[in-house]
Design a protein around this motif. Structure first.
Motif, PDB file in Angstrom:
ATOM      1  N   GLU A  31       0.832  -1.203   0.000  1.00 52.83           N
ATOM      2  CA  GLU A  31       0.000   0.000   0.000  1.00 52.83           C
ATOM      3  C   GLU A  31       0.868   1.255   0.000  1.00 52.83           C
ATOM      4  N   ASP A  32       1.935   1.223   0.796  1.00 53.06           N
ATOM      5  CA  ASP A  32       2.837   2.374   0.863  1.00 53.06           C
ATOM      6  C   ASP A  32       3.474   2.637  -0.493  1.00 53.06           C
ATOM      7  N   SER A  33       3.872   1.572  -1.167  1.00 48.34           N
ATOM      8  CA  SER A  33       4.480   1.715  -2.491  1.00 48.34           C
ATOM      9  C   SER A  33       3.476   2.290  -3.488  1.00 48.34           C
ATOM     10  N   LYS A  34       2.231   1.829  -3.395  1.00 53.08           N
ATOM     11  CA  LYS A  34       1.186   2.334  -4.294  1.00 53.08           C
ATOM     12  C   LYS A  34       0.879   3.796  -3.993  1.00 53.08           C
ATOM     13  N   ASN A  35       0.889   4.154  -2.728  1.00 50.30           N
ATOM     14  CA  ASN A  35       0.663   5.554  -2.348  1.00 50.30           C
ATOM     15  C   ASN A  35       1.773   6.450  -2.879  1.00 50.30           C
ATOM     16  N   MET A  36       3.010   5.960  -2.840  1.00 52.45           N
ATOM     17  CA  MET A  36       4.129   6.735  -3.374  1.00 52.45           C
ATOM     18  C   MET A  36       3.959   6.956  -4.872  1.00 52.45           C
ATOM     19  N   GLU A  37       3.463   5.946  -5.552  1.00 55.06           N
ATOM     20  CA  GLU A  37       3.202   6.090  -6.991  1.00 55.06           C
ATOM     21  C   GLU A  37       2.170   7.188  -7.240  1.00 55.06           C
ATOM     22  N   LYS A  38       1.100   7.193  -6.456  1.00 53.81           N
ATOM     23  CA  LYS A  38       0.051   8.201  -6.610  1.00 53.81           C
ATOM     24  C   LYS A  38       0.589   9.605  -6.360  1.00 53.81           C
ATOM     25  N   ILE A  39       1.435   9.734  -5.345  1.00 53.17           N
ATOM     26  CA  ILE A  39       2.016  11.040  -5.023  1.00 53.17           C
ATOM     27  C   ILE A  39       2.925  11.520  -6.155  1.00 53.17           C
ATOM     28  N   LEU A  40       3.766  10.614  -6.638  1.00 52.11           N
ATOM     29  CA  LEU A  40       4.672  10.983  -7.738  1.00 52.11           C
ATOM     30  C   LEU A  40       3.898  11.395  -8.981  1.00 52.11           C
ATOM     31  N   ARG A  41       2.821  10.693  -9.266  1.00 50.86           N
ATOM     32  CA  ARG A  41       2.004  11.038 -10.437  1.00 50.86           C
ATOM     33  C   ARG A  41       1.432  12.450 -10.287  1.00 50.86           C
ATOM     34  N   LYS A  42       0.941  12.773  -9.097  1.00 52.90           N
ATOM     35  CA  LYS A  42       0.349  14.088  -8.869  1.00 52.90           C
ATOM     36  C   LYS A  42       1.394  15.195  -8.982  1.00 52.90           C
ATOM     37  N   VAL A  43       2.543  14.965  -8.368  1.00 54.21           N
ATOM     38  CA  VAL A  43       3.587  15.989  -8.354  1.00 54.21           C
ATOM     39  C   VAL A  43       4.156  16.230  -9.751  1.00 54.21           C
ATOM     40  N   THR A  44       4.400  15.171 -10.486  1.00 54.31           N
ATOM     41  CA  THR A  44       5.030  15.310 -11.801  1.00 54.31           C
ATOM     42  C   THR A  44       4.070  15.804 -12.872  1.00 54.31           C
ATOM     43  N   SER A  45       2.771  15.612 -12.667  1.00 52.57           N
ATOM     44  CA  SER A  45       1.802  15.999 -13.698  1.00 52.57           C
ATOM     45  C   SER A  45       1.153  17.344 -13.439  1.00 52.57           C
ATOM     46  N   ASN A  46       1.267  17.853 -12.216  1.00 52.83           N
ATOM     47  CA  ASN A  46       0.599  19.102 -11.875  1.00 52.83           C
ATOM     48  C   ASN A  46       1.451  20.297 -12.295  1.00 52.83           C
ATOM     49  N   LYS A  47       0.838  21.195 -13.017  1.00 56.69           N
ATOM     50  CA  LYS A  47       1.554  22.362 -13.546  1.00 56.69           C
ATOM     51  C   LYS A  47       1.424  23.601 -12.661  1.00 56.69           C
ATOM     52  N   ASP A  48       0.707  23.492 -11.581  1.00 58.80           N
ATOM     53  CA  ASP A  48       0.526  24.631 -10.691  1.00 58.80           C
ATOM     54  C   ASP A  48       1.873  25.038 -10.103  1.00 58.80           C
ATOM     55  N   SER A  49       2.102  26.332  -9.978  1.00 55.33           N
ATOM     56  CA  SER A  49       3.386  26.840  -9.499  1.00 55.33           C
ATOM     57  C   SER A  49       3.692  26.418  -8.067  1.00 55.33           C
ATOM     58  N   VAL A  50       2.641  26.072  -7.311  1.00 56.20           N
ATOM     59  CA  VAL A  50       2.853  25.671  -5.924  1.00 56.20           C
ATOM     60  C   VAL A  50       3.685  24.395  -5.844  1.00 56.20           C
ATOM     61  N   PHE A  51       3.711  23.626  -6.947  1.00 54.51           N
ATOM     62  CA  PHE A  51       4.465  22.384  -6.969  1.00 54.51           C
ATOM     63  C   PHE A  51       5.886  22.546  -7.510  1.00 54.51           C
ATOM     64  N   ASP A  52       6.255  23.758  -7.893  1.00 52.78           N
ATOM     65  CA  ASP A  52       7.566  23.968  -8.518  1.00 52.78           C
ATOM     66  C   ASP A  52       8.710  23.486  -7.629  1.00 52.78           C
ATOM     67  N   ASN A  53       8.699  23.911  -6.369  1.00 52.60           N
ATOM     68  CA  ASN A  53       9.783  23.522  -5.461  1.00 52.60           C
ATOM     69  C   ASN A  53       9.809  22.022  -5.216  1.00 52.60           C
ATOM     70  N   ILE A  54       8.619  21.433  -5.134  1.00 50.80           N
ATOM     71  CA  ILE A  54       8.543  19.990  -4.902  1.00 50.80           C
ATOM     72  C   ILE A  54       9.074  19.240  -6.108  1.00 50.80           C
ATOM     73  N   GLN A  55       8.675  19.687  -7.306  1.00 52.06           N
ATOM     74  CA  GLN A  55       9.097  19.003  -8.527  1.00 52.06           C
ATOM     75  C   GLN A  55      10.610  19.034  -8.706  1.00 52.06           C
ATOM     76  N   SER A  56      11.229  20.091  -8.223  1.00 51.06           N
ATOM     77  CA  SER A  56      12.686  20.182  -8.357  1.00 51.06           C
ATOM     78  C   SER A  56      13.399  19.161  -7.485  1.00 51.06           C
ATOM     79  N   GLU A  57      12.692  18.676  -6.458  1.00 56.15           N
ATOM     80  CA  GLU A  57      13.275  17.697  -5.541  1.00 56.15           C
ATOM     81  C   GLU A  57      12.926  16.260  -5.931  1.00 56.15           C
ATOM     82  N   VAL A  58      12.051  16.107  -6.918  1.00 53.55           N
ATOM     83  CA  VAL A  58      11.578  14.776  -7.308  1.00 53.55           C
ATOM     84  C   VAL A  58      12.308  14.298  -8.549  1.00 53.55           C
ATOM     85  N   ASP A  59      12.733  13.054  -8.506  1.00 51.06           N
ATOM     86  CA  ASP A  59      13.373  12.430  -9.670  1.00 51.06           C
ATOM     87  C   ASP A  59      12.284  11.730 -10.474  1.00 51.06           C
ATOM     88  N   VAL A  60      11.935  12.321 -11.614  1.00 49.44           N
ATOM     89  CA  VAL A  60      10.856  11.791 -12.443  1.00 49.44           C
ATOM     90  C   VAL A  60      11.146  10.360 -12.879  1.00 49.44           C
TER      91      VAL A  60
END
Length: 243
Positions: free
Chosen positions: A114-143
């Motif tokens: 479940e934890d692994s699946k939740n991480m997948e959901k979070i990564l999908r949201k962060v990498t696909s969201n274009k809102d500027s509020v996610f800019d700092n987060i996206q810079s820390e995420v390895d796509v």
């Protein structure tokens, strides 16, 4: 003007409310304190085999339930009944998982999945969201982490089980259908639940707000807390072979 009117539940006047609430419900508060002391003592008798994932998870879930149990008691003393109910639902959900894993060790891997699946959901949201509020987060995420994680979850058939399923696996479906459903009213935004924060005149017309401590259902709330912790303790005794 009352101190409560300006400071609310952070006011010094809360000491008077707490004393009154505790006195009026002293029998069940005493019972809650007795069970808490027993649980606090028992935790030192738990000897976890760290090579067994199920035991590690069960200990973590037990501490979560125990801390939440104490939080519900504290909130009840303050007359924050709706908030205590919300905490009880947190505890009950953890109880379902604890009891399920306690009866079937293989379900520990399901929780990890479940934890692994939740991480997948979070990564999908962060990498696909274009809102500027996610800019700092996206810079820390390895796509590049997303694709391997998706494949891993497919290979291992990782999914997020519904609470109802965990309740079924724990053998506590009756608690899910009764206590859990009732407690959920305080977690979600329910019109009927919101009525407790308003006052009305004899004609049913809203004429003010009601934010004073609520004492109407404290015995029921604490009974729920007792049932949840007692059930968790029963499982702990079995899993760790404590007499």
């Amino acid at each position: 003007m009352m101190d409560f009117d300006t400071e609310g539940y952070l006011s010094l006047q809360m000491d008077n409310f707490i004393n009154e609430i505790t006195y009026k419900n002293k029998e069940i508060f005493n019972l809650c304190e007795d069970l808490n002391r027993y649980a606090q003592t028992l935790k030192f008798d738990i000897h976890t085999d760290t090579s067994k994932l199920s035991q590690v998870l069960i200990v973590g879930l037990f501490v979560k339930i125990l801390n939440s149990y104490q939080a519900a008691i504290i909130l009840s003393r303050y007359g924050l009944c709706s908030q205590a109910n919300s905490i009880n639902r947190v505890s009950l959900e953890a109880l379902f998982v604890l009891r399920a894993i306690g009866s079937d060790n293989s379900l520990a891997k399901v929780l990890i999945g479940e934890d692994s699946k939740n991480m997948e959901k979070i990564l999908r949201k962060v990498t696909s969201n274009k809102d500027s509020v996610f800019d700092n987060i996206q810079s820390e995420v390895d796509v590049s982490d997303l694709e391997p994680l998706v494949q891993k979850n497919k290979d291992e058939d990782n999914n997020i089980l519904k609470v109802e399923k965990w309740a079924e696996l724990s053998g506590l479906t009756n608690l899910y259908l009764t206590m859990y459903s009732e407690l959920s009213n305080d977690v979600h935004v329910e019109i009927r639940n919101l009525s407790q924060y308003l006052t009305t005149d004899s004609s049913g017309i809203i004429n003010g707000i009601s934010d004073l401590p609520d004492t109407t259902n404290i015995p029921i709330i604490l009974l729920d807390s007792l049932v949840i912790l007692s059930s968790a303790l029963e499982s702990i005794h079995t899993v760790f072979s404590i007499d």
